[in-house]
Design a protein around this motif. Structure first.
Motif, PDB file in Angstrom:
ATOM      1  N   HIS A  24      71.015  54.488   1.864  1.00 47.67           N
ATOM      2  CA  HIS A  24      69.907  55.227   2.478  1.00 47.67           C
ATOM      3  C   HIS A  24      70.320  56.316   3.450  1.00 47.67           C
ATOM      4  N   ASN A  25      71.599  56.501   3.676  1.00 47.67           N
ATOM      5  CA  ASN A  25      72.072  57.503   4.619  1.00 47.67           C
ATOM      6  C   ASN A  25      71.302  57.435   5.939  1.00 47.67           C
ATOM      7  N   THR A  26      71.477  56.358   6.644  1.00 50.05           N
ATOM      8  CA  THR A  26      70.740  56.096   7.879  1.00 50.05           C
ATOM      9  C   THR A  26      71.560  56.441   9.112  1.00 50.05           C
ATOM     10  N   ASP A  27      70.864  56.646  10.220  1.00 46.64           N
ATOM     11  CA  ASP A  27      71.557  56.849  11.489  1.00 46.64           C
ATOM     12  C   ASP A  27      71.480  55.593  12.357  1.00 46.64           C
ATOM     13  N   LYS A  28      70.936  54.511  11.810  1.00 52.10           N
ATOM     14  CA  LYS A  28      70.856  53.258  12.558  1.00 52.10           C
ATOM     15  C   LYS A  28      72.242  52.636  12.666  1.00 52.10           C
ATOM     16  N   THR A  29      72.447  51.874  13.733  1.00 54.36           N
ATOM     17  CA  THR A  29      73.723  51.185  13.898  1.00 54.36           C
ATOM     18  C   THR A  29      73.707  49.885  13.111  1.00 54.36           C
ATOM     19  N   GLY A  30      74.875  49.357  12.847  1.00 51.20           N
ATOM     20  CA  GLY A  30      74.974  48.089  12.127  1.00 51.20           C
ATOM     21  C   GLY A  30      74.240  46.965  12.821  1.00 51.20           C
ATOM     22  N   LEU A  31      74.308  46.911  14.165  1.00 50.67           N
ATOM     23  CA  LEU A  31      73.631  45.834  14.868  1.00 50.67           C
ATOM     24  C   LEU A  31      72.115  45.941  14.726  1.00 50.67           C
ATOM     25  N   SER A  32      71.575  47.145  14.785  1.00 54.56           N
ATOM     26  CA  SER A  32      70.119  47.275  14.604  1.00 54.56           C
ATOM     27  C   SER A  32      69.729  46.916  13.173  1.00 54.56           C
ATOM     28  N   LEU A  33      70.603  47.180  12.223  1.00 56.92           N
ATOM     29  CA  LEU A  33      70.338  46.788  10.836  1.00 56.92           C
ATOM     30  C   LEU A  33      70.414  45.270  10.685  1.00 56.92           C
ATOM     31  N   ILE A  34      71.378  44.646  11.357  1.00 60.17           N
ATOM     32  CA  ILE A  34      71.485  43.186  11.334  1.00 60.17           C
ATOM     33  C   ILE A  34      70.247  42.571  11.986  1.00 60.17           C
ATOM     34  N   LYS A  35      69.787  43.179  13.064  1.00 67.71           N
ATOM     35  CA  LYS A  35      68.569  42.696  13.716  1.00 67.71           C
ATOM     36  C   LYS A  35      67.385  42.782  12.741  1.00 67.71           C
ATOM     37  N   LYS A  36      67.326  43.864  11.992  1.00 72.82           N
ATOM     38  CA  LYS A  36      66.276  44.004  10.965  1.00 72.82           C
ATOM     39  C   LYS A  36      66.406  42.873   9.940  1.00 72.82           C
ATOM     40  N   ASP A  37      67.631  42.548   9.542  1.00 73.69           N
ATOM     41  CA  ASP A  37      67.852  41.433   8.609  1.00 73.69           C
ATOM     42  C   ASP A  37      67.371  40.117   9.233  1.00 73.69           C
ATOM     43  N   TRP A  38      67.605  39.940  10.531  1.00 74.21           N
ATOM     44  CA  TRP A  38      67.202  38.712  11.215  1.00 74.21           C
ATOM     45  C   TRP A  38      65.687  38.604  11.368  1.00 74.21           C
ATOM     46  N   SER A  39      64.955  39.675  11.088  1.00 70.14           N
ATOM     47  CA  SER A  39      63.489  39.596  11.170  1.00 70.14           C
ATOM     48  C   SER A  39      62.947  38.561  10.184  1.00 70.14           C
ATOM     49  N   VAL A  40      63.676  38.315   9.098  1.00 72.87           N
ATOM     50  CA  VAL A  40      63.290  37.274   8.135  1.00 72.87           C
ATOM     51  C   VAL A  40      63.383  35.898   8.803  1.00 72.87           C
ATOM     52  N   ILE A  41      64.413  35.691   9.606  1.00 72.64           N
ATOM     53  CA  ILE A  41      64.574  34.428  10.339  1.00 72.64           C
ATOM     54  C   ILE A  41      63.446  34.289  11.358  1.00 72.64           C
ATOM     55  N   LYS A  42      63.185  35.367  12.080  1.00 65.43           N
ATOM     56  CA  LYS A  42      62.126  35.348  13.088  1.00 65.43           C
ATOM     57  C   LYS A  42      60.787  34.981  12.456  1.00 65.43           C
ATOM     58  N   LYS A  43      60.486  35.601  11.334  1.00 66.75           N
ATOM     59  CA  LYS A  43      59.230  35.312  10.629  1.00 66.75           C
ATOM     60  C   LYS A  43      59.194  33.851  10.180  1.00 66.75           C
ATOM     61  N   TYR A  44      60.298  33.369   9.642  1.00 65.56           N
ATOM     62  CA  TYR A  44      60.374  31.972   9.195  1.00 65.56           C
ATOM     63  C   TYR A  44      60.120  31.022  10.364  1.00 65.56           C
ATOM     64  N   LEU A  45      60.765  31.273  11.496  1.00 71.42           N
ATOM     65  CA  LEU A  45      60.595  30.422  12.672  1.00 71.42           C
ATOM     66  C   LEU A  45      59.146  30.440  13.161  1.00 71.42           C
ATOM     67  N   GLU A  46      58.543  31.611  13.163  1.00 71.72           N
ATOM     68  CA  GLU A  46      57.135  31.731  13.591  1.00 71.72           C
ATOM     69  C   GLU A  46      56.219  30.961  12.642  1.00 71.72           C
ATOM     70  N   GLU A  47      56.470  31.079  11.348  1.00 70.93           N
ATOM     71  CA  GLU A  47      55.616  30.407  10.360  1.00 70.93           C
ATOM     72  C   GLU A  47      55.811  28.903  10.341  1.00 70.93           C
ATOM     73  N   HIS A  48      56.984  28.437  10.710  1.00 68.63           N
ATOM     74  CA  HIS A  48      57.282  27.002  10.616  1.00 68.63           C
ATOM     75  C   HIS A  48      57.334  26.287  11.971  1.00 68.63           C
ATOM     76  N   SER A  49      56.869  26.950  13.008  1.00 70.72           N
ATOM     77  CA  SER A  49      56.851  26.295  14.319  1.00 70.72           C
ATOM     78  C   SER A  49      55.469  25.727  14.643  1.00 70.72           C
ATOM     79  N   LYS A  50      54.586  25.843  13.707  1.00 69.42           N
ATOM     80  CA  LYS A  50      53.202  25.361  13.920  1.00 69.42           C
ATOM     81  C   LYS A  50      53.102  23.890  13.742  1.00 69.42           C
TER      82      LYS A  50
END
Length: 184
Positions: free
Chosen positions: A158-184
């Motif tokens: 995608h020829n992005t200007d984002k850093t690897g850590l911000s991209l990894i954080k974006k990847d971790w959004s799946v974990i965040k969503k999972y935790l939110e959905e399964h903490s009920k």
């Protein structure tokens, strides 16, 4: 009780003494809602290497290869998971992810690591222990090589200007969503 035990690696460490990988981990866990893990203990967090005692000296970094972890260590890791029954397991890096999948006898439905992690809305692999489901999330390592690899993959696509850590954080959004959905 061991289930509530947390190894608090940062006790007494000044912020300047925390290495970049650990600093990145702190930022990623803050994104998940665990603020200031370098100073605050959370009873529901437990950190370990797939191979216990792999790195007994905190000054050593990098160089982990599959052969560093034998069948005995994989069985010990599986036993630890069975005892702790975590909600999620976050695997840092391709090799760790492959070893965790091997230890827990999980099938990887996607051949390439990058395709398993990036833009995969159902990234988690489920380890079933009785009626308990434990989500396993393969992720890029947040150390310098993992951050560089994550940036390189994104730049290629995608020829992005984002850093690897911000991209990894974006990847971790799946974990965040999972935790939110399964903490009920």
């Amino acid at each position: 009780m061991i289930k509530d035990a947390v190894v608090h690696y940062f006790d007494g460490a000044e912020d300047s003494e925390i290495d970049p990988t650990d600093r990145n981990l702190c930022e990623l866990f803050s994104f998940l809602g665990y603020k200031d893990i370098q100073h605050q203990k959370y009873e529901d967090l437990f950190f370990t290497n797939i191979c216990l005692m792999y790195r007994s000296d905190p000054k050593i970094s990098g160089g982990f290869v599959k052969k560093d972890c034998d069948e005995f260590e994989l069985n010990v890791f599986k036993d630890l998971v069975d005892i702790l029954e975590p909600k999620v397991i976050i695997c840092l890096g391709k090799i760790t992810s492959e070893l965790v999948m091997k230890a827990l006898v999980l099938k990887n439905p996607i051949k390439k690591f990058k395709d398993l992690v990036i833009n995969n809305p159902h990234q988690e692999l489920i380890y079933q222990k009785g009626n308990k489901k434990i989500a396993v999330f393969p992720e890029y390592h947040c150390g310098s090589l993992g951050v560089m690899n994550r940036t390189r993959i994104e730049d290629k696509n995608h020829n992005t200007d984002k850093t690897g850590l911000s991209l990894i954080k974006k990847d971790w959004s799946v974990i965040k969503k999972y935790l939110e959905e399964h903490s009920k």
